[in-house]
Write a protein that holds these residues in place. Structure first.
Motif, PDB file in Angstrom:
ATOM      1  N   ILE A  69      28.125  30.248  -5.255  1.00 38.00           N
ATOM      2  CA  ILE A  69      27.379  30.483  -6.427  1.00 38.00           C
ATOM      3  C   ILE A  69      26.065  30.621  -6.199  1.00 38.00           C
ATOM      4  CG2 ILE A  69      27.340  29.772  -8.765  1.00 38.00           C
ATOM      5  CD1 ILE A  69      30.085  28.794  -8.762  1.00 38.00           C
ATOM      6  N   ASN A  70      25.241  31.462  -6.400  1.00 35.48           N
ATOM      7  CA  ASN A  70      23.822  31.562  -6.271  1.00 35.48           C
ATOM      8  C   ASN A  70      22.836  31.252  -7.235  1.00 35.48           C
ATOM      9  OD1 ASN A  70      24.124  32.513  -3.541  1.00 35.48           O
ATOM     10  ND2 ASN A  70      24.738  34.474  -4.355  1.00 35.48           N
ATOM     11  N   HIS A  71      21.838  31.034  -7.088  1.00 35.93           N
ATOM     12  CA  HIS A  71      20.725  30.629  -8.288  1.00 35.93           C
ATOM     13  C   HIS A  71      20.355  31.850  -9.206  1.00 35.93           C
ATOM     14  CE1 HIS A  71      17.183  29.262 -10.261  1.00 35.93           C
ATOM     15  NE2 HIS A  71      16.552  30.257  -9.904  1.00 35.93           N
ATOM     16  N   SER A  72      20.287  31.646 -10.446  1.00 40.82           N
ATOM     17  CA  SER A  72      19.460  32.705 -11.390  1.00 40.82           C
ATOM     18  C   SER A  72      18.716  31.671 -12.261  1.00 40.82           C
ATOM     19  CB  SER A  72      20.520  33.446 -11.978  1.00 40.82           C
ATOM     20  OG  SER A  72      19.797  34.195 -13.090  1.00 40.82           O
ATOM     21  N   CYS A  73      17.767  32.315 -12.943  1.00 40.88           N
ATOM     22  CA  CYS A  73      16.908  31.820 -14.060  1.00 40.88           C
ATOM     23  C   CYS A  73      17.255  32.015 -15.201  1.00 40.88           C
ATOM     24  CB  CYS A  73      15.464  32.073 -13.755  1.00 40.88           C
ATOM     25  SG  CYS A  73      14.451  31.650 -12.278  1.00 40.88           S
ATOM     26  N   SER A  74      18.498  32.847 -15.372  1.00 39.33           N
ATOM     27  CA  SER A  74      19.466  33.172 -16.533  1.00 39.33           C
ATOM     28  C   SER A  74      20.852  33.044 -15.977  1.00 39.33           C
ATOM     29  CB  SER A  74      19.092  34.490 -16.877  1.00 39.33           C
ATOM     30  OG  SER A  74      19.754  34.826 -18.205  1.00 39.33           O
ATOM     31  N   LEU A  97      14.085  35.832  -6.580  1.00 41.81           N
ATOM     32  CA  LEU A  97      14.189  37.155  -6.800  1.00 41.81           C
ATOM     33  C   LEU A  97      15.293  37.729  -7.772  1.00 41.81           C
ATOM     34  CD1 LEU A  97      13.600  38.434  -3.051  1.00 41.81           C
ATOM     35  CD2 LEU A  97      11.977  38.406  -4.972  1.00 41.81           C
ATOM     36  N   CYS A  98      15.677  36.852  -8.535  1.00 40.03           N
ATOM     37  CA  CYS A  98      16.926  37.150  -9.572  1.00 40.03           C
ATOM     38  C   CYS A  98      16.589  38.286 -10.638  1.00 40.03           C
ATOM     39  CB  CYS A  98      17.203  35.555 -10.573  1.00 40.03           C
ATOM     40  SG  CYS A  98      16.008  35.184 -11.677  1.00 40.03           S
ATOM     41  N   GLY A  99      15.347  38.309 -10.904  1.00 35.67           N
ATOM     42  CA  GLY A  99      14.884  39.481 -11.766  1.00 35.67           C
ATOM     43  C   GLY A  99      15.105  39.296 -13.247  1.00 35.67           C
ATOM     44  N   ALA A 100      15.543  38.038 -13.431  1.00 34.74           N
ATOM     45  CA  ALA A 100      15.643  37.657 -15.015  1.00 34.74           C
ATOM     46  C   ALA A 100      14.098  37.865 -15.676  1.00 34.74           C
ATOM     47  CB  ALA A 100      16.082  36.248 -15.194  1.00 34.74           C
ATOM     48  N   GLU A 101      14.232  37.941 -16.889  1.00 30.49           N
ATOM     49  CA  GLU A 101      13.100  38.069 -17.671  1.00 30.49           C
ATOM     50  C   GLU A 101      12.124  36.806 -17.549  1.00 30.49           C
ATOM     51  OE1 GLU A 101      12.115  38.635 -22.262  1.00 30.49           O
ATOM     52  OE2 GLU A 101      13.283  40.220 -21.451  1.00 30.49           O
ATOM     53  N   ASN A 102      12.929  35.737 -17.669  1.00 28.44           N
ATOM     54  CA  ASN A 102      12.363  34.539 -17.737  1.00 28.44           C
ATOM     55  C   ASN A 102      12.272  33.662 -16.090  1.00 28.44           C
ATOM     56  OD1 ASN A 102      15.107  34.069 -17.589  1.00 28.44           O
ATOM     57  ND2 ASN A 102      15.162  32.163 -18.518  1.00 28.44           N
ATOM     58  N   LEU A 144      11.373  32.029 -12.737  1.00 31.54           N
ATOM     59  CA  LEU A 144      10.259  31.332 -12.520  1.00 31.54           C
ATOM     60  C   LEU A 144       9.563  31.562 -11.252  1.00 31.54           C
ATOM     61  CD1 LEU A 144      12.240  28.060 -13.847  1.00 31.54           C
ATOM     62  CD2 LEU A 144      10.332  29.355 -15.161  1.00 31.54           C
ATOM     63  N   HIS A 145      10.259  32.341 -10.377  1.00 37.75           N
ATOM     64  CA  HIS A 145       9.637  32.771  -9.309  1.00 37.75           C
ATOM     65  C   HIS A 145       9.900  31.781  -8.058  1.00 37.75           C
ATOM     66  CE1 HIS A 145       8.581  36.406 -11.250  1.00 37.75           C
ATOM     67  NE2 HIS A 145       7.870  35.512 -12.146  1.00 37.75           N
ATOM     68  N   GLU A 146       9.220  30.467  -8.469  1.00 37.19           N
ATOM     69  CA  GLU A 146       9.371  29.487  -7.102  1.00 37.19           C
ATOM     70  C   GLU A 146      10.242  28.242  -7.686  1.00 37.19           C
ATOM     71  OE1 GLU A 146       7.966  29.514  -4.181  1.00 37.19           O
ATOM     72  OE2 GLU A 146       6.977  31.475  -4.652  1.00 37.19           O
ATOM     73  N   ILE A 147      11.166  28.147  -6.766  1.00 36.86           N
ATOM     74  CA  ILE A 147      12.525  27.190  -7.080  1.00 36.86           C
ATOM     75  C   ILE A 147      12.347  25.961  -6.283  1.00 36.86           C
ATOM     76  CG2 ILE A 147      14.821  27.030  -7.435  1.00 36.86           C
ATOM     77  CD1 ILE A 147      13.297  28.837  -9.445  1.00 36.86           C
ATOM     78  N   GLN A 148      11.946  24.597  -6.647  1.00 38.48           N
ATOM     79  CA  GLN A 148      11.707  23.848  -5.744  1.00 38.48           C
ATOM     80  C   GLN A 148      12.726  22.541  -6.156  1.00 38.48           C
ATOM     81  OE1 GLN A 148       7.456  23.130  -4.573  1.00 38.48           O
ATOM     82  NE2 GLN A 148       7.358  24.419  -6.442  1.00 38.48           N
ATOM     83  N   GLY A 149      13.192  22.659  -7.475  1.00 36.17           N
ATOM     84  CA  GLY A 149      13.900  21.413  -7.935  1.00 36.17           C
ATOM     85  C   GLY A 149      13.152  21.119  -9.335  1.00 36.17           C
ATOM     86  N   ALA A 150      13.974  20.222 -10.163  1.00 35.60           N
ATOM     87  CA  ALA A 150      13.547  20.020 -11.572  1.00 35.60           C
ATOM     88  C   ALA A 150      12.135  19.081 -11.447  1.00 35.60           C
ATOM     89  CB  ALA A 150      14.477  19.293 -12.170  1.00 35.60           C
ATOM     90  N   TYR A 151      12.013  18.382 -10.524  1.00 34.91           N
ATOM     91  CA  TYR A 151      10.789  17.656 -10.417  1.00 34.91           C
ATOM     92  C   TYR A 151       9.563  18.389 -10.448  1.00 34.91           C
ATOM     93  CZ  TYR A 151       7.123  14.388  -8.238  1.00 34.91           C
ATOM     94  OH  TYR A 151       6.046  13.931  -7.785  1.00 34.91           O
TER      95      TYR A 151
END
Length: 175
Positions: A89-94, A136-141, A143-150
């Motif tokens: 299961i991959n990441h997405s900002c949506s 590179l999820c392409g979602a409208e929202n 975040l471009h850089e994913i490093q963690g919630a911190y």
């Protein structure tokens, strides 16, 4: 049996035409590989509605430090997933799914149609990631850089469903 083979052949041709190879089938899921990038992903074989449990999961192994294959459940507790196909299961900002680490259930948060890729928001479980990446999820929202919630402000994090661990960490950083 002949009908099954014919339908499977049509599905395989369709997947190949859109750039995927089917690697493994499970009850409601299929692991696929993108033929261009070799990235693996998990796809649904059926409809899921928001709030529906897709799968129970457990810790196959527990580690003190994160890796790109672990899900964080506490400050120094990172688990690999069982069943193992959930690691695709991959990441997405949506995202359309959420790993509820209290109930140890994968939960649908947006309607999932057959063929849809399952995605989750990595910072929903990860405080500081072992391998940050450019999204590179392409979602409208996106975040471009994913490093963690911190690394994300509360106003962004509050738009997502978060594990209780991440919620606790957010509260702690304000005290």
């Amino acid at each position: 049996m002949a009908l099954y083979r014919a339908l499977y052949g049509m599905l395989t041709q369709t997947l190949t035409a859109v750039g995927y190879t089917s690697l493994a089938h499970f009850s409601f899921f299929e692991v696929r590989e993108n033929t261009s990038t070799q990235q693996k992903s998990l796809h649904s074989n059926r409809l899921f509605e928001p709030g529906e449990m897709l799968s129970a999961f457990s810790a196959k192994e527990i580690f003190r430090e994160p890796s790109y294959l672990t899900v964080q459940t506490a400050m120094h507790t990172h688990i690999t997933l069982f069943p193992e196909y959930l690691q695709y299961i991959n990441h997405s900002c949506s995202p359309n799914v959420f790993f509820d680490t209290n109930t140890m259930q994968l939960v649908c948060i947006k309607k999932i149609e057959p063929e849809d890729e399952l995605t989750f928001f990595y910072p929903s479980t990860e405080w500081k990631m072992a391998q940050p990446f450019h999204c590179l999820c392409g979602a409208e929202n996106c975040l471009h850089e994913i490093q963690g919630a911190y690394y994300l402000p509360d106003d962004i994090l509050n738009q997502y469903r978060l594990t209780s661990f991440i919620q606790q960490q957010m509260q702690s950083r304000h005290q």
